[in-house]
Design an enzyme around this catalytic site. Structure first.
Site, PDB file in Angstrom:
ATOM      1  N   LYS A 106     103.921 -25.428  14.356  1.00 55.19           N
ATOM      2  CA  LYS A 106     105.157 -25.166  13.614  1.00 55.19           C
ATOM      3  C   LYS A 106     105.786 -26.458  13.103  1.00 55.19           C
ATOM      4  O   LYS A 106     106.335 -26.501  12.007  1.00 55.19           O
ATOM      5  CB  LYS A 106     106.159 -24.396  14.483  1.00 55.19           C
ATOM      6  N   LYS A 187      96.212 -16.414  12.636  1.00 49.61           N
ATOM      7  CA  LYS A 187      96.860 -15.331  13.377  1.00 49.61           C
ATOM      8  C   LYS A 187      97.834 -14.583  12.467  1.00 49.61           C
ATOM      9  O   LYS A 187      98.542 -15.213  11.677  1.00 49.61           O
ATOM     10  CB  LYS A 187      97.629 -15.957  14.556  1.00 49.61           C
ATOM     11  N   LYS A 190     104.671 -13.205  11.648  1.00 52.31           N
ATOM     12  CA  LYS A 190     105.857 -12.582  11.071  1.00 52.31           C
ATOM     13  C   LYS A 190     106.349 -13.347   9.859  1.00 52.31           C
ATOM     14  O   LYS A 190     106.752 -12.760   8.874  1.00 52.31           O
ATOM     15  CB  LYS A 190     106.983 -12.556  12.103  1.00 52.31           C
TER      16      LYS A 190
HETATM   17  P1  ADP Z   1     105.353 -14.009  15.835  1.00 50.05           P
HETATM   18  O1  ADP Z   1     104.472 -14.992  16.545  1.00 50.05           O
HETATM   19  O2  ADP Z   1     104.580 -13.042  14.967  1.00 50.05           O
HETATM   20  O3  ADP Z   1     106.532 -14.628  15.130  1.00 50.05           O
HETATM   21  P2  ADP Z   1     106.800 -13.421  18.284  1.00 50.05           P
HETATM   22  O4  ADP Z   1     106.620 -14.844  18.605  1.00 50.05           O
HETATM   23  O5  ADP Z   1     108.197 -12.888  18.177  1.00 50.05           O
HETATM   24  O6  ADP Z   1     106.025 -13.085  16.923  1.00 50.05           O
HETATM   25  O7  ADP Z   1     105.937 -12.555  19.252  1.00 50.05           O
HETATM   26  C1  ADP Z   1     106.284 -11.294  19.806  1.00 50.05           C
HETATM   27  C2  ADP Z   1     105.134 -10.807  20.668  1.00 50.05           C
HETATM   28  O8  ADP Z   1     104.017 -10.419  19.828  1.00 50.05           O
HETATM   29  C3  ADP Z   1     104.562 -11.870  21.614  1.00 50.05           C
HETATM   30  O9  ADP Z   1     104.201 -11.255  22.827  1.00 50.05           O
HETATM   31  C4  ADP Z   1     103.340 -12.373  20.897  1.00 50.05           C
HETATM   32  O10 ADP Z   1     102.375 -12.913  21.781  1.00 50.05           O
HETATM   33  C5  ADP Z   1     102.836 -11.113  20.225  1.00 50.05           C
HETATM   34  N1  ADP Z   1     102.058 -11.434  19.023  1.00 50.05           N
HETATM   35  C6  ADP Z   1     102.490 -12.167  17.968  1.00 50.05           C
HETATM   36  N2  ADP Z   1     101.552 -12.250  17.024  1.00 50.05           N
HETATM   37  C7  ADP Z   1     100.477 -11.552  17.490  1.00 50.05           C
HETATM   38  C8  ADP Z   1      99.163 -11.261  16.957  1.00 50.05           C
HETATM   39  N3  ADP Z   1      98.795 -11.707  15.771  1.00 50.05           N
HETATM   40  N4  ADP Z   1      98.303 -10.506  17.710  1.00 50.05           N
HETATM   41  C9  ADP Z   1      98.687 -10.038  18.918  1.00 50.05           C
HETATM   42  N5  ADP Z   1      99.905 -10.282  19.479  1.00 50.05           N
HETATM   43  C10 ADP Z   1     100.797 -11.023  18.780  1.00 50.05           C
END
Ligand code: ADP
Length: 323
Positions: A106, A187, A190
């Site tokens: 990041k 990956k 969001k």
């Molecule tokens: P992001 O990384 O998409 O911004 P968050 O950090 O808010 O989302 O993550 C929320 C939950 O979703 C966490 O438990 C994270 O490990 C899971 N998560 C995020 N991205 C993925 C993905 N691509 N595949 C599976 N789980 C994910």
């Protein structure tokens, strides 16, 4: 889950669906981590953050988390999270934080990096340690942060006495790391999903948008699905299908044997629609019931505050700052 960006099927498979599925076996505590959302200050829009926080809570409920069985609340309404985070910050070695993969990824994209982005895992450690959580159900990307939490808890316990329980990550076998539809090396995320159409399948996306995204998803250079030799693109699509339908490897292998990528995609569109459509509809319904939503998160906070206060008293006593 952070109330930012576009909540996607990776979040649903890796986290939300596991939370809902396991809630009969455990006392679940699920907060919307809006303090974590402040770690990227440039992108804060106060009104949107407020709205997105409630929407995220609605998505928790719509995904099947039952407030009678589990606690759902908003992180900023339980002040002990931030309070514990400060105490842990004073104990966390800078080197540990700088080594975090997510921080490196990041911060590499930014000219100036806020201190909050670096200390993000400490606040997450506070979220976990405040309740003596034994298991932390997360996607694969958060495994390192749970390990960091264990290390930090051990450091505290060794220095001040046995106050914290060491947590374990709880990570599903299939679907803990869903990749971007447009780029199976990245990956599903969001923030990218919000900027780029075709990257993710959003939980709140209209079925037509989902259809378009899946149809344009990157596959492999071949034409037919070969379960055992699938490349990254097809493997990711198969993983999404398997995770939402809960089928076995053998069922997956025979269902798609000798079938083309077009068939695979239409099956995914159908399976994803079946899984996500009710969640989207229920979320939209709940968002019309503001006072109900606000009541649920207020009651959730009320419940967890009892344990949070008790734990903070123990922490403060151990450190010598309890008055
Ligand atoms: P992001 O990384 O998409 O911004 P968050 O950090 O808010 O989302 O993550 C929320 C939950 O979703 C966490 O438990 C994270 O490990 C899971 N998560 C995020 N991205 C993925 C993905 N691509 N595949 C599976 N789980 C994910």
């Amino acid at each position: 889950m952070q109330p930012t960006g576009k909540i996607h099927i990776g979040n649903y498979i890796g986290a939300l669906s596991v939370w809902a599925r396991e809630q009969d076996r455990f006392d679940g505590i699920f907060c919307v981590v809006n303090l974590h959302a402040l770690t990227v200050p440039d992108s804060i829009d106060p009104a949107a953050l407020h709205e997105k926080t409630l929407e995220t809570a609605a998505i928790y409920l719509a995904s099947g988390i039952d407030p009678k069985k589990s606690c759902i609340y908003i992180q900023s309404t339980v002040a002990e999270h931030a309070e514990l985070s400060w105490i842990l910050t004073c104990l966390a070695p800078l080197g540990w934080l700088e080594r975090m993969t997510q921080y490196k990824a990041k911060s590499a994209l930014k000219e100036t990096v806020g201190a909050g982005l670096l200390s993000y895992p400490i606040l997450m450690a506070a979220d976990i340690l405040l309740y003596d959580a034994q298991l932390v159900p997360v996607g694969h990307d958060q495994k390192q942060h749970v390990e960091f939490t264990r290390d930090l808890a051990s450091r505290f316990n060794n220095r001040f006495g046995p106050v914290f329980t060491l947590p374990e990550p709880m990570i599903r076998k299939v679907g803990a790391r869903i990749m971007g539809l447009d780029d199976p090396d990245q990956k599903m995320s969001k923030s990218i999903g919000e900027m780029k159409a075709g990257h993710s399948i959003g939980i709140m996306d209209h079925p037509d948008v989902i259809k378009k995204a899946v149809k344009s998803a990157v596959t492999d250079s071949g034409r037919e699905v070969d379960f055992d030799n699938a490349g990254k693109g097809v493997r990711n699509l198969l993983t999404i299908y398997q995770a939402v339908t809960n089928c076995t490897d053998d069922q997956l292998r025979s269902h798609f044997a000798d079938k083309g990528y077009g068939f695979l995609k239409s099956e995914i569109i159908e399976a994803v629609r079946e899984a996500l459509h009710p969640v989207r509809e229920e979320t939209l319904r709940l968002l019309q019931e503001r006072s109900y939503l606000e009541k649920i998160v207020a009651e959730g906070a009320e419940k967890v505050r009892v344990s949070a206060r008790e734990k903070m008293r123990a922490v403060k006593e151990a450190v010598g700052i309890n008055f």
